[in-house]
Design a protein around this motif. Structure first.
Motif, PDB file in Angstrom:
ATOM      1  N   ILE A 121      96.082  87.057  75.810  1.00  0.00           N
ATOM      2  CA  ILE A 121      94.892  87.348  75.005  1.00  0.00           C
ATOM      3  C   ILE A 121      95.199  88.438  73.977  1.00  0.00           C
ATOM      4  N   HIS A 122      94.722  88.211  72.750  1.00  0.00           N
ATOM      5  CA  HIS A 122      94.956  89.180  71.670  1.00  0.00           C
ATOM      6  C   HIS A 122      93.641  89.861  71.279  1.00  0.00           C
ATOM      7  N   PRO A 123      93.707  91.108  70.822  1.00  0.00           N
ATOM      8  CA  PRO A 123      92.481  91.778  70.369  1.00  0.00           C
ATOM      9  C   PRO A 123      91.934  91.134  69.091  1.00  0.00           C
ATOM     10  N   SER A 124      90.608  91.130  68.929  1.00  0.00           N
ATOM     11  CA  SER A 124      89.963  90.620  67.709  1.00  0.00           C
ATOM     12  C   SER A 124      90.028  91.705  66.626  1.00  0.00           C
ATOM     13  N   SER A 125      89.565  91.386  65.438  1.00  0.00           N
ATOM     14  CA  SER A 125      89.594  92.402  64.374  1.00  0.00           C
ATOM     15  C   SER A 125      88.581  93.515  64.667  1.00  0.00           C
ATOM     16  N   ASP A 126      87.453  93.176  65.314  1.00  0.00           N
ATOM     17  CA  ASP A 126      86.515  94.222  65.739  1.00  0.00           C
ATOM     18  C   ASP A 126      87.167  95.140  66.776  1.00  0.00           C
ATOM     19  N   ASP A 127      87.897  94.533  67.702  1.00  0.00           N
ATOM     20  CA  ASP A 127      88.625  95.339  68.692  1.00  0.00           C
ATOM     21  C   ASP A 127      89.606  96.272  67.988  1.00  0.00           C
ATOM     22  N   ARG A 154      80.674  91.170  77.258  1.00  0.00           N
ATOM     23  CA  ARG A 154      81.790  92.103  77.188  1.00  0.00           C
ATOM     24  C   ARG A 154      81.730  92.943  75.920  1.00  0.00           C
ATOM     25  N   ALA A 155      82.146  94.198  76.021  1.00  0.00           N
ATOM     26  CA  ALA A 155      82.216  95.049  74.833  1.00  0.00           C
ATOM     27  C   ALA A 155      83.131  96.221  75.110  1.00  0.00           C
ATOM     28  N   GLY A 156      83.898  96.598  74.100  1.00  0.00           N
ATOM     29  CA  GLY A 156      84.634  97.847  74.172  1.00  0.00           C
ATOM     30  C   GLY A 156      86.084  97.723  74.580  1.00  0.00           C
ATOM     31  N   VAL A 157      86.814  98.766  74.231  1.00  0.00           N
ATOM     32  CA  VAL A 157      88.246  98.835  74.494  1.00  0.00           C
ATOM     33  C   VAL A 157      88.581 100.180  75.130  1.00  0.00           C
ATOM     34  N   LEU A 158      89.399 100.144  76.172  1.00  0.00           N
ATOM     35  CA  LEU A 158      89.983 101.378  76.709  1.00  0.00           C
ATOM     36  C   LEU A 158      91.212 101.700  75.876  1.00  0.00           C
ATOM     37  N   VAL A 159      91.226 102.873  75.267  1.00  0.00           N
ATOM     38  CA  VAL A 159      92.379 103.306  74.471  1.00  0.00           C
ATOM     39  C   VAL A 159      93.003 104.499  75.175  1.00  0.00           C
ATOM     40  N   LEU A 192      84.894  95.622  79.734  1.00  0.00           N
ATOM     41  CA  LEU A 192      85.582  95.828  78.457  1.00  0.00           C
ATOM     42  C   LEU A 192      86.292  94.565  77.981  1.00  0.00           C
ATOM     43  N   ASN A 193      86.597  94.530  76.674  1.00  0.00           N
ATOM     44  CA  ASN A 193      87.371  93.432  76.097  1.00  0.00           C
ATOM     45  C   ASN A 193      88.859  93.568  76.357  1.00  0.00           C
ATOM     46  N   GLY A 194      89.315  94.812  76.515  1.00  0.00           N
ATOM     47  CA  GLY A 194      90.747  94.981  76.692  1.00  0.00           C
ATOM     48  C   GLY A 194      91.193  96.425  76.733  1.00  0.00           C
ATOM     49  N   ASP A 223      95.708  88.512  82.042  1.00  0.00           N
ATOM     50  CA  ASP A 223      95.361  87.107  81.805  1.00  0.00           C
ATOM     51  C   ASP A 223      94.316  86.616  82.802  1.00  0.00           C
ATOM     52  N   THR A 224      94.498  86.976  84.060  1.00  0.00           N
ATOM     53  CA  THR A 224      93.554  86.554  85.096  1.00  0.00           C
ATOM     54  C   THR A 224      92.167  87.145  84.847  1.00  0.00           C
ATOM     55  N   ALA A 225      92.136  88.430  84.442  1.00  0.00           N
ATOM     56  CA  ALA A 225      90.849  89.078  84.177  1.00  0.00           C
ATOM     57  C   ALA A 225      90.227  88.573  82.880  1.00  0.00           C
ATOM     58  N   GLY A 226      91.049  87.988  82.004  1.00  0.00           N
ATOM     59  CA  GLY A 226      90.536  87.521  80.710  1.00  0.00           C
ATOM     60  C   GLY A 226      90.378  88.632  79.697  1.00  0.00           C
ATOM     61  N   ILE A 227      91.194  89.667  79.804  1.00  0.00           N
ATOM     62  CA  ILE A 227      91.141  90.751  78.822  1.00  0.00           C
ATOM     63  C   ILE A 227      92.540  90.949  78.212  1.00  0.00           C
TER      64      ILE A 227
END
Lengths: 280, 280
Positions: free
Chosen positions: A144-150, A210-215, A244-246, A267-271
C-alpha cells in the motif's frame, strides 16, 4: 576483519532479541546486560548478565571481565524516579552529573549517560552502526502506498518533529487532514496511539473512516547512537487500531525488528508503511 | 451608552452559564444559541434558541429576528466529522469555504467560520472584549506561589506553545523538571491531564511526589475572538489529580469562570494558579 565483542544493554520489547539473533547469525561476539524490571527473560538464551539500574560500577566491571570494548543500548525503558534507583558506589560518584541530566528530556539524560560510559574508555555505538540491516529503507515496505493527501500530512508531521527539536520532545506525531491529532511526549508511541484510539472510541476525535498518519523520526539534535526510533509489527497493529491510514518514518533513521514481518503486518492491516529521506 | 444585543453561540461546560449570569447582572441584552448535543440544558433559563450544527441559515435568520448585531462563541465543542453535520441551504452554499477550512487545525476552522459570519454583516466579538472581568489577571490567584524550579518549567512551557504556533496545535503543555510530559493536541486539556494521571498511575511516567506545571496560553497566531483558553475549578481538580505543582496561564489571555471560586479551588488542592504577561 575481527570485530570487538559488543556489550548490549537491553530494555524491554522485541528489539533486544532481534539484535541478539542477527548478531548470532553473523557469528559476532556479544554479551547482553539485561536490565531488571525491563528486559524480557526470553533473551536469557543468549550470553547475558542481569543488571539493576544505577549499577554503573557493576556494568563497567562486567564489561572489562567480558572483554567488551563497545556498548550498545537498545529496547524500551520507563524512566524511573531518581529515588527509585539503587545506586552503586561508582554511580554515586557520577551522581552529580546524572542528577543534572535528570532535569531535562530523554535525549539530555541518555546523551549524558552515554558520555559517562565513553569517559570510562568504552565506546557507545548505535544499533544503526552495528547492524545497518535493521534500518528502514526508503519507500513503501508493503503493497500500500500513501495518497497525495497522506503525503501532505507526512510533510507536516516531519516539519513539526523538526520544530520540536530544541525541546527534546516529540519523536512522533499524528496528523490527519493537516490537523495535528497527537504529539508524543512522556509515555511513548504506543501510549500515544492507544490514547488516540480511546479518544476516537469516545467520540472526542471524530472522522468518518480511516484518517491520519503516524510520523516518526529521530529528534533533530539527538545522539543517534541512542534511542533511535523503532517500529515493529506491534506499532503497525497500534496504528491500525487508532484508525490511521499509515506510518511514515525516516529511512535510515528508524530501526525495524524484522523487515518482511513488518511489511506483511502492514499489508494485512491494510495500511501503508513508508520510509522517507531525512530532510536536509 | 446603549449596548447592542449580543448573540452567544454556546457549546458545553461552565463558561456559557458564567457569561450569561454576568451579562444578566450587568443588564445587557443577549440571546443564547444553544448547540444541540453540546450545550447544557441548565442555561435554558436565559433567553435562548436551540440550534443544530450546520444551520448557519437558521442562525442568521434568528440573529436578525432577535436584533443581534454582535456574536460571541463560547464553550467546549467536539469537532464533528463533516459527514455527521446536517447542513441547511445557506450552509451548503458556503460549504466549499468550510470544507477547505476543515483541512487544518481548530484555529483555521474557527477563524474561517468567524469570517463567514462577519461577511453576513454581523460582528464576531471575543469574550475578552465583551466581559474583560472574566480574564485571568497577573500574579498568583490563590495563596500558593510557584517555586523557582516551577518558574523555569513555566518559561519553557510558554516557549513551546510559541514554537508550536505555526502548526495550529498546542494551546497547553505540561513540563516537569525541564522535561516535556505532554502536549495538547486533539482532545483538549482535560483529556491531556487525565491521560497523564493515567500514565503516572500505570508507572509509565514516574516522579516522587508532585511534579510539573500545566502551562496554557493562546496560540500565537490565533484569532483571540474565538477559542481563548479557559480554565475553571475542574481544570484545577484535573491538574491536582495529575499530581502537578500548579497551573500557569497568560494574564489577560485566559478566561476564568469565577475568580474567587478558582482561587479557593487552587488553595484547597494545594497547587498554585498564576497569570503571566504575554511574551513580547
Amino acid at each position: 576483519m575481527q570485530h570487538a565483542k559488543i556489550g548490549i544493554i537491553c530494555g524491554g520489547g522485541v528489539f533486544p532479541p532481534a539484535v541478539a539473533e542477527t548478531l548470532t547469525k553473523q557469528g559476532r561476539g556479544f554479551v547482553l546486560f539485561l536490565l531488571r524490571g525491563f528486559a524480557d527473560a526470553a533473551v536469557e538464551r543468549y550470553p547475558h548478565h542481569w543488571l539493576k539500574l544505577g549499577k554503573l560500577g557493576t556494568l563497567f566491571g562486567l564489561m572489562r571481565k567480558e572483554g567488551c570494548t563497545e556498548l550498545v543500548m537498545i529496547g524500551s525503558l520507563v524512566r524511573p524516579a531518581m529515588t527509585q534507583i539503587g545506586f552503586d558506589l561508582k554511580t554515586l560518584m557520577l551522581l552529580p552529573k546524572i542528577a543534572r541530566a535528570y532535569r531535562g528530556g530523554d535525549n539530555t539524560l541518555l546523551s549524558s549517560i552515554a558520555k559517562l560510559i565513553d569517559d570510562e574508555g568504552f565506546r557507545v555505538r548505535g544499533v544503526h552502526e552495528i547492524l545497518p540491516e535493521l534500518l528502514m529503507p526508503e519507500g513503501p515496505a508493503g503493497r500500500i502506498h500513501p495518497s497525495s493527501d497522506d503525503e501532505a500530512d507526512i510533510a507536516l508531521g516531519f516539519e513539526i518533529i523538526r520544530a520540536m527539536g530544541p525541546y527534546d520532545v516529540g519523536q512522533a506525531v499524528v496528523v490527519a487532514g493537516k490537523r495535528v491529532l497527537a504529539i508524543e511526549a512522556a509515555g511513548g508511541t504506543a501510549e500515544m496511539l492507544s490514547h488516540l484510539a480511546e479518544l476516537r472510541a469516545k467520540g472526542r476525535v471524530r472522522f468518518s473512516g480511516r484518517a491520519g498518519v503516524l510520523v516518526k523520526a529521530p529528534k533533530p539534535k539527538q545522539d543517534r547512537r541512542i534511542d533511535l526510533p523503532a517500529i515493529g509489527p506491534d506499532t503497525v497493529a497500534q496504528a491500525n487500531a487508532a484508525g490511521l491510514n499509515g506510518i511514515a518514518v525516516e529511512a535510515g533513521g528508524t530501526i525495524i525488528s524484522d523487515p518482511s514481518a513488518i511489511a506483511n503486518a502492514a499489508d494485512t492491516a491494510g495500511i501503508f508503511l513508508s520510509g522517507y529521506k531525512a530532510m536536509p
